[in-house]
Motif scaffolding. Sequence first.
Motif, PDB file in Angstrom:
ATOM      1  N   ALA A 165     -13.638   2.521  -9.559  1.00  0.00           N
ATOM      2  CA  ALA A 165     -14.554   3.397  -8.807  1.00  0.00           C
ATOM      3  C   ALA A 165     -15.433   4.208  -9.764  1.00  0.00           C
ATOM      4  O   ALA A 165     -16.646   4.337  -9.553  1.00  0.00           O
ATOM      5  N   LYS A 213      -4.454   9.337  -4.604  1.00  0.00           N
ATOM      6  CA  LYS A 213      -5.655   8.503  -4.570  1.00  0.00           C
ATOM      7  C   LYS A 213      -6.219   8.318  -5.967  1.00  0.00           C
ATOM      8  O   LYS A 213      -6.347   7.216  -6.466  1.00  0.00           O
ATOM      9  N   THR A 214      -6.597   9.438  -6.585  1.00  0.00           N
ATOM     10  CA  THR A 214      -7.148   9.340  -7.936  1.00  0.00           C
ATOM     11  C   THR A 214      -6.032   9.374  -8.966  1.00  0.00           C
ATOM     12  O   THR A 214      -5.143  10.226  -8.897  1.00  0.00           O
ATOM     13  N   HIS A 270     -14.619   9.459  -4.659  1.00  0.00           N
ATOM     14  CA  HIS A 270     -13.456   9.087  -3.854  1.00  0.00           C
ATOM     15  C   HIS A 270     -13.049   7.653  -4.125  1.00  0.00           C
ATOM     16  O   HIS A 270     -13.885   6.764  -4.218  1.00  0.00           O
ATOM     17  N   VAL A 271     -11.768   7.481  -4.263  1.00  0.00           N
ATOM     18  CA  VAL A 271     -11.230   6.172  -4.617  1.00  0.00           C
ATOM     19  C   VAL A 271     -10.658   5.545  -3.357  1.00  0.00           C
ATOM     20  O   VAL A 271      -9.914   6.187  -2.629  1.00  0.00           O
ATOM     21  N   GLU A 272     -11.046   4.292  -3.127  1.00  0.00           N
ATOM     22  CA  GLU A 272     -10.537   3.594  -1.918  1.00  0.00           C
ATOM     23  C   GLU A 272      -9.050   3.362  -2.050  1.00  0.00           C
ATOM     24  O   GLU A 272      -8.570   2.894  -3.071  1.00  0.00           O
ATOM     25  N   ASP A 322     -10.078  14.626  -7.020  1.00  0.00           N
ATOM     26  CA  ASP A 322     -10.840  13.371  -7.147  1.00  0.00           C
ATOM     27  C   ASP A 322     -12.018  13.506  -8.114  1.00  0.00           C
ATOM     28  O   ASP A 322     -13.100  12.947  -7.879  1.00  0.00           O
ATOM     29  N   SER A 348      -7.753   1.120  -9.507  1.00  0.00           N
ATOM     30  CA  SER A 348      -8.821   1.382  -8.521  1.00  0.00           C
ATOM     31  C   SER A 348      -9.659   2.587  -8.927  1.00  0.00           C
ATOM     32  O   SER A 348     -10.858   2.620  -8.693  1.00  0.00           O
ATOM     33  N   THR A 349      -9.015   3.570  -9.530  1.00  0.00           N
ATOM     34  CA  THR A 349      -9.782   4.752  -9.960  1.00  0.00           C
ATOM     35  C   THR A 349     -10.788   4.362 -11.039  1.00  0.00           C
ATOM     36  O   THR A 349     -11.974   4.725 -10.969  1.00  0.00           O
ATOM     37  N   ARG A 388      -3.108   2.275  -8.742  1.00  0.00           N
ATOM     38  CA  ARG A 388      -4.112   3.300  -8.408  1.00  0.00           C
ATOM     39  C   ARG A 388      -4.979   3.644  -9.609  1.00  0.00           C
ATOM     40  O   ARG A 388      -6.144   4.017  -9.453  1.00  0.00           O
ATOM     41  N   SER A 392       0.852  -1.182   0.000  1.00  0.00           N
ATOM     42  CA  SER A 392       0.000   0.000   0.000  1.00  0.00           C
ATOM     43  C   SER A 392       0.889   1.233   0.000  1.00  0.00           C
ATOM     44  O   SER A 392       2.047   1.192   0.410  1.00  0.00           O
TER      45      SER A 392
END
Length: 830
Positions: free
Chosen positions: A71, A239-240, A828-830, A149, A67-68, A64, A16
């Motif tokens: 999402a 994150k994003t 929001h991306v986890e 985001d 995940s983006t 990432r 992570s």
Amino acid sequence: MKKAKQTNSATSATASLNGLSKDDIKQAIVRHLHCSMGTDENKANDHAWWKAACAAVQEQVLERLRSTQKAHYMNDTRAVHYFSAEFLMGRLMSNNLHNLGLYEKTHQAMRELGVDLTDVMEQEPDMALGNGGLGRLAACFIDSLATLDLPAIGYGLHYEHGLFRQEIRSGAQIERPDSWRDYGNPWEICRPESIQEIPLYGYVETKYGDKGQINKEWHPGSIVKGVPWDIPVVGYGGKTVNVLRLWESQASDYFNWDVFNAGGYVDAQRENVQAETISKVLYPNDETEAGKELRLIQQYFFCACSLKDIIRRYKRAHGDDWSRFADQVVIQLNDTHPAIAIPELIRILVDRAGMDWGAAWEISSKTFAYTNHTLLPEALEKWPARMLEKILPRHLEIIYEINHRFMRKVEEKWPGDDAIKRKLSIIEESSEKMIRMGNLSVIGSFAVNGVAEIHSRLVKENLFPEFEKLWPGKLTNVTNGITPRRWLKACNPALSKLISERIGDKWPTELYKLQGLANFADDKEFQQQFMQIKHDNKVRLAAEVKTLTGVELDPNMIFDIQIKRLHEYKRQHLNLLHILALYRRLLEDPDYDMHPRAFLFGAKAAPGYKLAKDIIYAINKVADKINNDVRVNHKLKVVFLPNYRVSLAEKMIPAADISEQISTAGKEASGTGNMKLSLNGALTVGTLDGANIEIAEEVGEENIFIFGLTVEQVQKLHAGGYNPYDIYDNSREIKAILDWLETDYFTPGKPGELASVKQSLLDGGDPYLVLADFDAYSEAQQKADRAYRDKAGWARKAIINTARMGKFTSDRSIREYVERIWRLTPCHVE
Ligand code: GFP
Ligand code: GFP
């Protein structure tokens, strides 16, 4: 090799972000050095280290990105699609590391491996897929979109060659091809699974349906393939990760085969070459005549690919139900270059989806928004109707239909007024019928914005006043901004650290927090630290200058910097005339009182723009003379740094004391370099133009040197019949300087080599009022000179400049677009 690397990275990036240790990074780099680069720690050169480090970072980025995308897909979010012919990204390594929060750890990891990250990062070529402000704005905007985001995709062209590399030989600009992908670009991912086929040329067939309805079918004469390349765009905080999707043109397989099978090997090759030409090169600005047809095809090509991509994604979620299209999709047109997307969407809706015109227009006119970046008439795009008819026959018909319906609206509002109709029409009835892309963009969009307060006011009042009456409120302003992540945090690490020590580290995403620095503007210790960092940055730049040009600069001189495209309206030649004035004053009076000053320039001239290239030549010749003249060179130096580009800007901006923003009032729509320099503590010498006005409002008039004619005065002067000879004949100094340019003083044995600069300012009519503003400029410069000698006073002003730049973060611009135009919600991306 690229493929293998991707598979490899997808499986191994499990750590992570926050958990990633320095040792993890070290291991990842070494692993890539071994497995991706096939070398080892003892043999690797900086290039191999760079690639290995990129691959290690890219693992984190792609994780990432996945995940983006997930999402966004799961939430079926409304997204903005930023259509731009230019994205001036620069280098990505440092930015990605900072945005992922991995810069320090990577720096340490590499140090332990015996390599210096800063040196390694110098290996990265700039992604120079843009000319200047417009392209760099697009790059700052996609950074902010990811940071906030927001679901967004940048769409553009995958130019094989970006903006030319500039060499200076004997003072003159030489253009060399840019080759940013020669040894592969580690950041981009090819997506063959999303290839699009794009029609061109051919003819339109009219068919009559059984109920008497008319259907149109375009039979293209040729088809090209659009291959998408994705560049991940990492938001700050990591994150994003959004995508910049760039289209590369290739010959369509199916088209080739027919010719190929028929034995036409050579013809097949020709098709190949033609198709691949589309994304071959970026057009330099002002290159008006060259390759018009190819330029139009470029525009259509990337718009058509992007629209198909958007529609594919929409249909995946909504099938054939178009009713939610405008709710899910907003397309921002970055200038008129992508305006052909408007008729393309209508074509798809009417010809392919079988919608009636009203329904199609309803969707399309709620989908597009348009940003205007300039009022210069030569930059407002027009295409010959004849050319459109040849390349995009169906689109021309659609444009006529849009115009026909629009003219009915105009008739309702101004019955019988043919002058207004002529003015607002998309079609210009000149000797050759032209299609005005600006008018098409305004008519086909739900919102239109300018890029600074004054610019947007001029768009409303001068460029499109009738449109404002037709649709009050449609024209609006969003002042440009810049990303503080690249333009302070990454490019000026020492200042960033100092700022964070004083006000905390939230400022990269909450730039208004910089206000807190104003409390320390009179704090002696802080002033000293702030100016020490400036000094260190100047020392570093001086070393770079020495390497690049051989010129030695004393860091105690004032570093006075003008960096931007070379254009008459930006008035690099006003700066040059002032340098000549100083030189003359120093020769006439060796005790002439001035603080030693180094004038630094960075600028590319469009290859076809003769006078711009002449100005570069003149700057270099004057520089040679002054730098070697021992009578003055302890007080005056002039440097033209070759090949100005994003990565060079990142070195120059932190070292500037003075920022030159001296365009003729009304000509520079906004400017963004002005914001970057001020943010890094430079004081502006500038006109009341573009965003300078808003910068002055923020920093206060005592912290900026404003001079010269206002927009109203400029208009008045032109209307009253401006004659530059009146100034020339009445000013001893101006006359002497201009005459000097004609002699062989700067070009020994070759008198007249610099005469075109003088000529443009006299017989050429001085269209940008250089002479009219000269005295005011010279006075402002003297004021700056005096102010600099007050060390504490200057430090205070510099600190206030940095402290008051909060408004100019591109996050603020993007928030305004979101609230007033795009209506997006963060995902929001986890
Ligand atoms: C999808 C997926 C991505 C995949 C691309 C390939 O994105 O993970 O890499 O397709 O084109 F989400 P879009 O279809 O949304 O572009
Ligand atoms: C243009 C305008 C600038 C403006 C930028 C971004 O820049 O004033 O700041 O667009 O909106 F001229 P160039 O692309 O022409 O450099």
